[in-house]
Design a protein around this motif. Structure first.
Motif, PDB file in Angstrom:
ATOM      1  N   VAL A  10      -0.645  41.928  -7.340  1.00 27.11           N
ATOM      2  CA  VAL A  10      -1.523  40.986  -7.852  1.00 27.11           C
ATOM      3  C   VAL A  10      -1.091  40.279  -9.483  1.00 27.11           C
ATOM      4  CG1 VAL A  10      -3.926  40.444  -8.605  1.00 27.11           C
ATOM      5  CG2 VAL A  10      -3.457  41.923  -6.707  1.00 27.11           C
ATOM      6  N   LEU A  11      -0.160  41.286  -9.934  1.00 21.40           N
ATOM      7  CA  LEU A  11       0.274  40.734 -11.113  1.00 21.40           C
ATOM      8  C   LEU A  11       1.595  39.905 -11.015  1.00 21.40           C
ATOM      9  CD1 LEU A  11      -0.451  43.896 -13.767  1.00 21.40           C
ATOM     10  CD2 LEU A  11      -1.938  41.789 -13.001  1.00 21.40           C
ATOM     11  N   GLY A  12       2.139  39.910  -9.682  1.00 22.47           N
ATOM     12  CA  GLY A  12       3.407  39.118  -9.475  1.00 22.47           C
ATOM     13  C   GLY A  12       4.577  39.939  -9.415  1.00 22.47           C
ATOM     14  N   TRP A  13       4.415  41.312  -9.286  1.00 23.68           N
ATOM     15  CA  TRP A  13       5.422  42.359  -9.163  1.00 23.68           C
ATOM     16  C   TRP A  13       5.762  42.425  -7.574  1.00 23.68           C
ATOM     17  CZ3 TRP A  13       8.422  44.943 -12.120  1.00 23.68           C
ATOM     18  CH2 TRP A  13       9.120  46.417 -11.592  1.00 23.68           C
ATOM     19  N   GLY A 185      -1.119  36.795  -7.738  1.00 28.57           N
ATOM     20  CA  GLY A 185       0.256  37.109  -7.691  1.00 28.57           C
ATOM     21  C   GLY A 185       1.054  35.871  -8.309  1.00 28.57           C
ATOM     22  N   ARG A 186       0.325  34.602  -8.340  1.00 24.34           N
ATOM     23  CA  ARG A 186       1.054  33.312  -8.693  1.00 24.34           C
ATOM     24  C   ARG A 186       0.795  33.131 -10.452  1.00 24.34           C
ATOM     25  NH1 ARG A 186       4.563  29.996  -6.372  1.00 24.34           N
ATOM     26  NH2 ARG A 186       3.314  27.952  -6.485  1.00 24.34           N
ATOM     27  N   THR A 187       1.458  32.737 -11.178  1.00 28.41           N
ATOM     28  CA  THR A 187       1.400  32.626 -12.479  1.00 28.41           C
ATOM     29  C   THR A 187       1.543  30.937 -12.856  1.00 28.41           C
ATOM     30  OG1 THR A 187       2.166  34.728 -12.812  1.00 28.41           O
ATOM     31  CG2 THR A 187       1.967  33.376 -14.705  1.00 28.41           C
ATOM     32  N   ASP A 237      -9.829  35.126  -9.184  1.00 27.62           N
ATOM     33  CA  ASP A 237      -9.254  34.736  -8.065  1.00 27.62           C
ATOM     34  C   ASP A 237      -8.086  35.522  -7.671  1.00 27.62           C
ATOM     35  OD1 ASP A 237     -11.319  33.085  -7.063  1.00 27.62           O
ATOM     36  OD2 ASP A 237     -10.527  31.226  -7.925  1.00 27.62           O
ATOM     37  N   GLY A 238      -7.538  36.198  -8.910  1.00 27.49           N
ATOM     38  CA  GLY A 238      -6.352  36.845  -8.538  1.00 27.49           C
ATOM     39  C   GLY A 238      -5.184  36.186  -9.232  1.00 27.49           C
ATOM     40  N   GLY A 239      -5.207  34.985  -9.446  1.00 22.48           N
ATOM     41  CA  GLY A 239      -3.950  34.295 -10.080  1.00 22.48           C
ATOM     42  C   GLY A 239      -4.083  34.602 -11.609  1.00 22.48           C
ATOM     43  N   LEU A 240      -2.797  34.310 -12.158  1.00 18.46           N
ATOM     44  CA  LEU A 240      -2.673  34.635 -13.686  1.00 18.46           C
ATOM     45  C   LEU A 240      -2.189  33.258 -14.266  1.00 18.46           C
ATOM     46  CD1 LEU A 240      -0.906  36.819 -11.903  1.00 18.46           C
ATOM     47  CD2 LEU A 240      -1.328  37.856 -13.944  1.00 18.46           C
TER      48      LEU A 240
END
Length: 344
Positions: A10-13, A185-187, A237-240
């Protein structure tokens, strides 16, 4: 800090970052940087970590190697390594005499360029931010903020932003916000001048007062600058999203490809010039000047291109001078060492 566990994906890993991490290091994402220490997010929650000695030594030779907001790093008590960046927003250094770049944010997928509708949209500023965004490797999106306070001709903005998405948004009414939300997962990073409404937009997306904001002046619709540091936030929503302070100085750094993208129509016209090295100033057979005379290319666009090209060339010359000076110092050290060895 309160500890909340995180799903690293979720953090983009992903597997690509995992392949770059040393086996004995713990992955973490940087959310804030403060003088040699960083706030980070790990699978086990939030933490604070200092730069290791090895990292400080590497940064002495190349300051860009220091962690910045959005970086993935490897922890072993301290921050031991910065994983290779997939994108990086880099501007020219703002310290006098310093020629290396400054990384504003890393590993972002989208660059939101916030430009307020009031007191008026500055197309030149948008073009400058777009050059940084395209050069970074991320996808730029121009957000005309405070759209509830004034009507905006988006076609003019779109003409200044070829290849980029342009949207009108209002944090007050919610206009355009759904199209700005990010999947897990998207920043994204928010760039813009002070008072452009960046922190207010972050709060609207977060559904809570995560970032401090200032009142808007009735006279010109400007907000007061409130964000004083760059910070990465995880949205509901989970985005960063990375909020940044208002940027007074946005110098270009190694932005040749970015400028080519921003002024794509000038690059296309230049192919038709009589001379391959045409500067588009007063040369005979210049297709760019002909397009301006015929109304095909706005004179403002050509003036903006010239200004940013001159700035980019000047920055490049400073960097080249620094590299030459460093090489000269290296040779002096080597020669001095050799003379010492050859003494009887």
């Amino acid at each position: 800090m309160a500890s909340v566990s995180y799903d690293l994906s979720v953090l983009g890993w992903d597997d690509g970052f995992a392949a770059s991490l040393k086996p004995d290091h713990l992955p973490a994402r940087v959310t804030r940087v403060d003088r040699g220490t960083c706030d980070v997010l790990t699978a086990d929650g939030e933490a604070r970590a200092a730069h290791s000695g090895a990292l400080k030594r590497a940064a002495a030779a190349d300051p860009v190697a220091l962690p910045c907001v959005g970086d993935w790093v490897g922890l072993q008590g301290e921050i031991q390594e910065v994983l290779p960046r997939r994108s990086a927003i880099v501007r020219a250094g703002v310290t006098p005499g310093v020629s290396h770049g400054q990384v504003l944010a890393a590993n972002v997928d989208v660059v939101y360029i916030a430009e307020p509708a009031v007191p008026g949209v500055d197309l030149g500023r948008i073009e400058r931010f777009l050059a940084l965004a395209w050069e970074s490797g991320a996808q730029p999106v121009v957000l005309v903020t405070k759209a509830d306070l004034a009507s905006v001709d988006l076609s003019e903005v779109e003409a200044a932003a070829p290849g980029a998405t342009v949207r009108a948004v209002s944090s007050a009414t919610g206009e355009g916000l759904e199209e700005v939300r990010l999947p897990p997962g998207r920043t994204a990073v928010l760039l813009g001048r002070s008072g452009a409404g960046k922190s207010t937009l972050v709060n609207a997306l977060a559904g809570a007062g995560r970032m401090a904001t200032g009142e808007i002046r009735a006279a010109d619709g400007r907000g007061r600058h409130t964000t004083v540091h760059r910070q990465l936030l995880v949205l509901p929503d989970g985005g960063l999203i990375i909020d940044t302070p208002g940027l007074r100085s946005v110098g270009l750094y190694d932005a040749e490809e970015g400028l080519t993208q921003v002024f794509a129509e000038i690059e296309e016209l230049a192919v038709r010039c009589r001379f391959h090295d045409c500067a588009h100033e007063a040369e005979p057979g210049c297709a760019v000047l002909a397009a301006v005379e015929e109304g095909e290319l706005p004179g403002r666009r050509l003036a903006s291109w010239r200004k940013l090209q001159r700035e980019a060339a000047w920055t490049a010359s400073r960097t080249d001078a620094r590299l030459r000076a460093e090489k000269t110092r290296e040779w002096k050290i080597i020669h001095k060492s050799m003379r010492g060895r050859n003494r009887p």
